[in-house]
Design a protein around this motif. Sequence first.
Motif, PDB file in Angstrom:
ATOM      1  N   LEU A  59       0.834  -1.204   0.000  1.00 43.69           N
ATOM      2  CA  LEU A  59       0.000   0.000   0.000  1.00 43.69           C
ATOM      3  C   LEU A  59       0.872   1.257   0.000  1.00 43.69           C
ATOM      4  O   LEU A  59       0.555   2.237  -0.672  1.00 43.69           O
TER       5      LEU A  59
ATOM      6  N   GLU B  29      -5.389   8.149  -0.216  1.00 40.74           N
ATOM      7  CA  GLU B  29      -5.917   7.081   0.632  1.00 40.74           C
ATOM      8  C   GLU B  29      -7.176   6.463   0.025  1.00 40.74           C
ATOM      9  O   GLU B  29      -7.369   5.239   0.071  1.00 40.74           O
ATOM     10  N   ASP B  30      -8.019   7.308  -0.535  1.00 38.48           N
ATOM     11  CA  ASP B  30      -9.224   6.777  -1.173  1.00 38.48           C
ATOM     12  C   ASP B  30      -8.874   5.908  -2.385  1.00 38.48           C
ATOM     13  O   ASP B  30      -9.453   4.841  -2.591  1.00 38.48           O
TER      14      ASP B  30
ATOM     15  N   VAL C 113      -6.115   4.236  -2.871  1.00 34.86           N
ATOM     16  CA  VAL C 113      -5.513   2.979  -2.396  1.00 34.86           C
ATOM     17  C   VAL C 113      -6.617   2.017  -1.954  1.00 34.86           C
ATOM     18  O   VAL C 113      -6.631   0.842  -2.342  1.00 34.86           O
ATOM     19  N   TRP C 114      -7.533   2.507  -1.165  1.00 31.64           N
ATOM     20  CA  TRP C 114      -8.634   1.657  -0.736  1.00 31.64           C
ATOM     21  C   TRP C 114      -9.386   1.105  -1.938  1.00 31.64           C
ATOM     22  O   TRP C 114      -9.729  -0.093  -1.980  1.00 31.64           O
ATOM     23  N   ASP C 115      -9.625   1.951  -2.914  1.00 36.03           N
ATOM     24  CA  ASP C 115     -10.415   1.508  -4.059  1.00 36.03           C
ATOM     25  C   ASP C 115      -9.720   0.391  -4.839  1.00 36.03           C
ATOM     26  O   ASP C 115     -10.388  -0.524  -5.334  1.00 36.03           O
ATOM     27  N   VAL C 116      -8.392   0.441  -4.968  1.00 34.25           N
ATOM     28  CA  VAL C 116      -7.691  -0.661  -5.653  1.00 34.25           C
ATOM     29  C   VAL C 116      -8.023  -1.986  -4.958  1.00 34.25           C
ATOM     30  O   VAL C 116      -8.405  -2.974  -5.604  1.00 34.25           O
ATOM     31  N   GLY C 117      -7.878  -2.012  -3.640  1.00 33.19           N
ATOM     32  CA  GLY C 117      -8.162  -3.244  -2.900  1.00 33.19           C
ATOM     33  C   GLY C 117      -9.628  -3.631  -2.961  1.00 33.19           C
ATOM     34  O   GLY C 117      -9.968  -4.816  -3.105  1.00 33.19           O
ATOM     35  N   ALA C 118     -10.492  -2.639  -2.869  1.00 32.58           N
ATOM     36  CA  ALA C 118     -11.922  -2.945  -2.847  1.00 32.58           C
ATOM     37  C   ALA C 118     -12.410  -3.414  -4.219  1.00 32.58           C
ATOM     38  O   ALA C 118     -13.283  -4.285  -4.315  1.00 32.58           O
TER      39      ALA C 118
ATOM     40  N   MET D 167      -8.619   5.360   6.080  1.00 28.68           N
ATOM     41  CA  MET D 167      -8.973   4.434   4.998  1.00 28.68           C
ATOM     42  C   MET D 167      -9.930   3.385   5.553  1.00 28.68           C
ATOM     43  O   MET D 167      -9.567   2.620   6.428  1.00 28.68           O
TER      44      MET D 167
ATOM     45  N   TRP E 131     -13.834   1.001   4.821  1.00 28.05           N
ATOM     46  CA  TRP E 131     -15.047   0.656   4.124  1.00 28.05           C
ATOM     47  C   TRP E 131     -16.029   1.804   4.384  1.00 28.05           C
ATOM     48  O   TRP E 131     -16.336   2.122   5.529  1.00 28.05           O
ATOM     49  N   ARG E 132     -16.482   2.433   3.315  1.00 28.19           N
ATOM     50  CA  ARG E 132     -17.312   3.626   3.507  1.00 28.19           C
ATOM     51  C   ARG E 132     -18.742   3.212   3.857  1.00 28.19           C
ATOM     52  O   ARG E 132     -19.163   2.091   3.550  1.00 28.19           O
TER      53      ARG E 132
ATOM     54  N   GLU F  52     -20.908   1.538   1.203  1.00 25.19           N
ATOM     55  CA  GLU F  52     -20.357   0.229   0.840  1.00 25.19           C
ATOM     56  C   GLU F  52     -20.633  -0.786   1.945  1.00 25.19           C
ATOM     57  O   GLU F  52     -20.985  -1.935   1.674  1.00 25.19           O
TER      58      GLU F  52
ATOM     59  N   ARG G 264     -10.488 -10.664   1.402  1.00 17.54           N
ATOM     60  CA  ARG G 264      -9.390  -9.853   0.869  1.00 17.54           C
ATOM     61  C   ARG G 264      -9.261  -8.502   1.553  1.00 17.54           C
ATOM     62  O   ARG G 264      -8.175  -7.929   1.616  1.00 17.54           O
ATOM     63  N   LEU G 265     -10.345  -7.985   2.094  1.00 12.57           N
ATOM     64  CA  LEU G 265     -10.253  -6.672   2.732  1.00 12.57           C
ATOM     65  C   LEU G 265      -9.371  -6.684   3.978  1.00 12.57           C
ATOM     66  O   LEU G 265      -8.569  -5.773   4.166  1.00 12.57           O
TER      67      LEU G 265
ATOM     68  N   TRP H 176      -5.928  -6.548   2.846  1.00 13.47           N
ATOM     69  CA  TRP H 176      -5.601  -5.240   2.276  1.00 13.47           C
ATOM     70  C   TRP H 176      -5.332  -4.216   3.377  1.00 13.47           C
ATOM     71  O   TRP H 176      -4.330  -3.502   3.324  1.00 13.47           O
TER      72      TRP H 176
END
Lengths: 153, 153, 153, 153, 153, 153
Positions: free
Chosen positions: C103, C113-114, C116-121, D1, D3-4, D7, D131-132, D135
């Motif tokens: 990361l 940061e957003d 990075v999170w989105d790649v994983g999500a 960072m 989970w929003r 989501e 996976r989260l 991550w």
Amino acid sequence: MAWRPAEAAAFFALHDALMDQDTPGLSTADRELVVVATSAANDCLHCVVAHGAIARIRARDPYLADQVAVDWRKAPVSARLHAVLEIAVRLAAQPATVTAADLDRLRGHGLTEDDVWDVGAIASLFALSNRLPHWAAIPPNEEFFLMGRVPRQ
Amino acid sequence: MAWRPAEAAAFFALHDALMDQDTPGLSTADRELVVVATSAANDCLHCVVAHGAIARIRARDPYLADQVAVDWRKAPVSARLHAVLEIAVRLAAQPATVTAADLDRLRGHGLTEDDVWDVGAIASLFALSNRLPHWAAIPPNEEFFLMGRVPRQ
Amino acid sequence: MAWRPAEAAAFFALHDALMDQDTPGLSTADRELVVVATSAANDCLHCVVAHGAIARIRARDPYLADQVAVDWRKAPVSARLHAVLEIAVRLAAQPATVTAADLDRLRGHGLTEDDVWDVGAIASLFALSNRLPHWAAIPPNEEFFLMGRVPRQ
Amino acid sequence: MAWRPAEAAAFFALHDALMDQDTPGLSTADRELVVVATSAANDCLHCVVAHGAIARIRARDPYLADQVAVDWRKAPVSARLHAVLEIAVRLAAQPATVTAADLDRLRGHGLTEDDVWDVGAIASLFALSNRLPHWAAIPPNEEFFLMGRVPRQ
Amino acid sequence: MAWRPAEAAAFFALHDALMDQDTPGLSTADRELVVVATSAANDCLHCVVAHGAIARIRARDPYLADQVAVDWRKAPVSARLHAVLEIAVRLAAQPATVTAADLDRLRGHGLTEDDVWDVGAIASLFALSNRLPHWAAIPPNEEFFLMGRVPRQ
Amino acid sequence: MAWRPAEAAAFFALHDALMDQDTPGLSTADRELVVVATSAANDCLHCVVAHGAIARIRARDPYLADQVAVDWRKAPVSARLHAVLEIAVRLAAQPATVTAADLDRLRGHGLTEDDVWDVGAIASLFALSNRLPHWAAIPPNEEFFLMGRVPRQ
């Protein structure tokens, strides 16, 4: 069922163009050891035994072919040949992982452009050659098992 | 650094002997799909794109090459071709697991001795051919990406 | 047997929250290419074809989706996107190997940061999404195979 | 960072739709064990510990979750659940190998169409969910390690 | 069918010589965690549960054994123990990749020659020990599942 | 750094109890070939060369050890020994996949309970023994490379 004459002629033309070169960066013995290492990665008895015999003779070493076949990582070879074997086995087993950086590493060990190409082409040719004995259950000739293990008289 | 002329001539002699046959047990389209499936198993863009194009044209089907490249298991092919692809991909990726029983299975689907040999020889030839583009970073020609996807006018 | 309405609504809520963002560090085209690369690692025809089409349109490039699907390692992408694809595919295929250092590497390429999170999500969401077509044998819509390959008129 | 909120809401909607069902073919305990087995295949501590705790409670068995997590093959479960776990773990780890024949096998063990879908959808949802934590390095809550191991008083 | 008395005596002689040492570089708790991590890599329930219990007691930590069993990479351990576990698991799962450089890395973390040997010997001994319960379907004793999870009174 | 005297004594006690038996279901030669096949699966040069030599002598066959080391699947052995090697190599490389059905298959080939146990115990003992030469870079003695390849005079 057999390799047909025209196919065999084409195969041996390729084979001889790649294996019968002896250069400072990639000797004929080195080339045979590339075949031994990649053929072992493909579990091909025919190629391990036949090219192990030739490697013993060309390297004038009765042990090195077996060492490379079973575990090239710990075989007593130069840093140059260790890099050649590492990259060649990776091309054999995980081809997508080979990149331009690997070829640069070989150049850094003194291989010429022709030598570098030959490493890839030999590993590729035996990717072909290793699969035919699995397909058609072709065993090695028995004389290769012993050849090069004892001094000629 | 390039495939030298004599080597290229030998390669294409092998290639044409195997790919330009059209038999009831293994049509030219089937042969191209063997190339597509095994090249995808080897992550070879050059071969997937070029032979995908030829497969679309020979099979007169704009979808089948992509279906076989991404997941041959679920592609809409005959039981015969499904067996051909399963065994060919196994020879590409796990060659030691191929046995005489696999060849008998192909015979049971109506392949002749020549057809059976050709399945193994095509998968083996592209085990070679897939590795050279990884080695030398050879991209496909751009026209192949689209070829066979739209009807000719 | 089908994705039930409430489940489908939840899935698309997740999907849209992640895919319909266009940021400097992770464009909508980049997000589609993450889907293409990880879906190819999972052999999912449905997702490779559908998201390949969207990626062609969003990237305005008729070749890039196929290049990423077959071998993202050698695709002509920026160093930033190359790192994104490498880490995303690893999360897809070998999730335990992803660590905080990965990361940080993405942050070093300018991802927020957003981002990075989105790649994983995204890689995680398609870990879900790739498995349903395998489970229920869901093919892609035929129009996606061609979409984005030829200029619109 | 993180989970929003939107989501997270979508994720839990999916989760509850799949996990809070108790049917003759796939009890709530069975569903948790599918999560435990596939999460262990993905090395996800968060999910193994949290869903191991719930599985112990729902199955009223202090040992079964650990048995399934470490080696579902030899866990003392019914032939029906053994088939469920075998196919679910395969969908988690090698999704392309799952075929219509696997779903028929589940039907042969008495699963309804809804149950069959739920096996695939649960394994798919936790392909996402596993996976989260890799991550974002999310550990399990400490109370789950012990929960369900000793009788409540 | 059972481990015969003379064999069992020899096994426990080996076991005790390796596990009952407590050194600054490799404590008895560390040794148990090497067993837990490598046994989990081999899916051996018997060893994960029994040595997980001992590890909980020796490390005086109710969580660490589960953390190491499911994902040693992210377990809260020292850099020294992280290196020990990484190399030990590699010896368990991919033994040919271990080289002299790995042993030097352990020395760099302060392990003595005896400690270094013991890491390799413990991972090797449990390569043996993990396989017998798979062979003979030997379950763990039930008391080990809970041992070390709650304070003794 | 070395195997300490008490450990070595324990190891050889185990070794001799398993290898020095000659039964109708599992001859001393068969036992050595189990060692050769599993040691090759672990890339252990020391064990492949030393036990290959002993196997050549005990089987009175100069070729069989190499055939089994490189590709036991196609080696010219009885159906009984083929099953023994298949299951032993699986225990070496993928231990969780071995089940009670495999042991029944060995019984079906005429192995006694003691023979069955010995197959598993030999493969397990060499899972230990193969890893020590990788750990400590222990080469085979040179005389083993040739031993058993030529008739004694």
